[in-house]
Design a protein around this motif. Structure first.
Motif, PDB file in Angstrom:
ATOM      1  N   ILE A 163      78.945 -47.371  77.626  1.00 32.64           N
ATOM      2  CA  ILE A 163      78.050 -47.236  76.474  1.00 32.64           C
ATOM      3  C   ILE A 163      76.610 -47.443  76.901  1.00 32.64           C
ATOM      4  CG2 ILE A 163      77.385 -48.318  74.284  1.00 32.64           C
ATOM      5  CD1 ILE A 163      80.425 -48.835  73.855  1.00 32.64           C
ATOM      6  N   TRP A 164      76.357 -48.468  77.721  1.00 30.21           N
ATOM      7  CA  TRP A 164      74.999 -48.703  78.223  1.00 30.21           C
ATOM      8  C   TRP A 164      74.511 -47.504  79.023  1.00 30.21           C
ATOM      9  CZ3 TRP A 164      73.360 -48.870  83.310  1.00 30.21           C
ATOM     10  CH2 TRP A 164      72.024 -49.228  83.497  1.00 30.21           C
ATOM     11  N   TYR A 165      75.365 -46.938  79.851  1.00 33.21           N
ATOM     12  CA  TYR A 165      75.000 -45.809  80.707  1.00 33.21           C
ATOM     13  C   TYR A 165      74.625 -44.583  79.867  1.00 33.21           C
ATOM     14  CZ  TYR A 165      75.345 -42.644  84.700  1.00 33.21           C
ATOM     15  OH  TYR A 165      75.077 -41.728  85.682  1.00 33.21           O
ATOM     16  N   PHE A 201      64.970 -28.860  74.982  1.00 37.79           N
ATOM     17  CA  PHE A 201      66.214 -29.596  74.786  1.00 37.79           C
ATOM     18  C   PHE A 201      67.399 -28.658  74.593  1.00 37.79           C
ATOM     19  CE2 PHE A 201      63.422 -33.231  73.989  1.00 37.79           C
ATOM     20  CZ  PHE A 201      64.070 -34.175  74.756  1.00 37.79           C
ATOM     21  N   ALA A 202      67.168 -27.477  74.030  1.00 37.45           N
ATOM     22  CA  ALA A 202      68.244 -26.489  73.910  1.00 37.45           C
ATOM     23  C   ALA A 202      68.688 -26.017  75.296  1.00 37.45           C
ATOM     24  CB  ALA A 202      67.792 -25.311  73.054  1.00 37.45           C
ATOM     25  N   THR A 241      62.557 -39.460  77.101  1.00 37.62           N
ATOM     26  CA  THR A 241      61.244 -39.725  77.690  1.00 37.62           C
ATOM     27  C   THR A 241      60.776 -38.554  78.529  1.00 37.62           C
ATOM     28  OG1 THR A 241      61.750 -42.083  77.762  1.00 37.62           O
ATOM     29  CG2 THR A 241      59.945 -41.316  79.147  1.00 37.62           C
ATOM     30  N   VAL A 242      61.648 -38.050  79.390  1.00 37.43           N
ATOM     31  CA  VAL A 242      61.277 -36.909  80.229  1.00 37.43           C
ATOM     32  C   VAL A 242      60.999 -35.678  79.369  1.00 37.43           C
ATOM     33  CG1 VAL A 242      62.135 -35.317  82.008  1.00 37.43           C
ATOM     34  CG2 VAL A 242      62.481 -37.772  82.260  1.00 37.43           C
ATOM     35  N   GLY A 263      70.907 -42.943  79.605  1.00 35.49           N
ATOM     36  CA  GLY A 263      70.694 -41.517  79.855  1.00 35.49           C
ATOM     37  C   GLY A 263      69.975 -40.820  78.723  1.00 35.49           C
ATOM     38  N   VAL A 264      70.329 -41.143  77.486  1.00 38.86           N
ATOM     39  CA  VAL A 264      69.668 -40.527  76.335  1.00 38.86           C
ATOM     40  C   VAL A 264      68.200 -40.929  76.269  1.00 38.86           C
ATOM     41  CG1 VAL A 264      69.602 -40.516  73.800  1.00 38.86           C
ATOM     42  CG2 VAL A 264      71.767 -40.235  74.985  1.00 38.86           C
ATOM     43  N   VAL A 265      67.913 -42.204  76.483  1.00 38.33           N
ATOM     44  CA  VAL A 265      66.523 -42.667  76.452  1.00 38.33           C
ATOM     45  C   VAL A 265      65.717 -42.025  77.582  1.00 38.33           C
ATOM     46  CG1 VAL A 265      65.050 -44.707  76.755  1.00 38.33           C
ATOM     47  CG2 VAL A 265      67.040 -44.825  75.268  1.00 38.33           C
TER      48      VAL A 265
END
Length: 156
Positions: free
Chosen positions: A85-87, A124-125, A97-98, A91-93
């Motif tokens: 879950i942390w991983y 993002f698509a 950011t990128v 990854g989403v954060v």
């Protein structure tokens, strides 16, 4: 099992390093530092070295297992699930950011009259579609794009 060659990994890492080094890191460093921002470069080099070392150890000691499978084996069911879950959250954060920095960079430098939400949506698509297709497709696309970019970039 999906496999990509070492050459494809190197090509993907070229774009990753260029993307984070040119687009993301200067804005992030400038946002959080007032003085002595040179120290951020040292920290980034140390972090990159540690990540490369951990990745090399993972491949050597657990050649047929993913990071989550190793976490489940090392930390047990509950600890492995918490790590997973942390991983995913990390990854989403990181992707957000990128993506935000990328869309701001494109709007400021190339398309100043285009709404930023449109550039972000397209970026993002594309990222979502590439994720859906898998890493093997990304590696093959990079084998085509890198030589093309090496020819076209000096012309610009």
């Amino acid at each position: 099992m999906v496999q990509i060659s070492r050459y494809q990994v190197v090509l993907i890492l070229i774009w990753t390093i260029l993307g984070t080094g040119i687009v993301t890191m200067p804005g992030t460093i400038a946002q959080f530092t007032v003085q002595d921002s040179w120290a951020a470069g040292v920290g980034l080099c140390i972090g990159g070295f540690l990540c490369a070392t951990i990745a090399a150890m993972h491949v050597r000691f657990f050649p047929d297992k993913s990071l989550i499978q190793v976490a489940m084996q090392a930390f047990g069911w509950i600890g492995g699930e918490m790590f997973a879950i942390w991983y995913v959250i990390y990854g989403v954060v990181t992707l957000a950011t990128v993506g935000r920095e990328l869309s701001a960079f494109v709007v400021i430098s190339v398309l100043p009259n285009t709404p930023e939400f449109f550039i972000s949506t397209v970026a993002f698509a594309v990222a979502a579609y590439l994720t859906y297709q898998g890493i093997e497709v990304v590696g093959r696309v990079n084998q085509f794009i890198v030589p093309l970019a090496a020819i076209v970039a000096p012309l610009f």
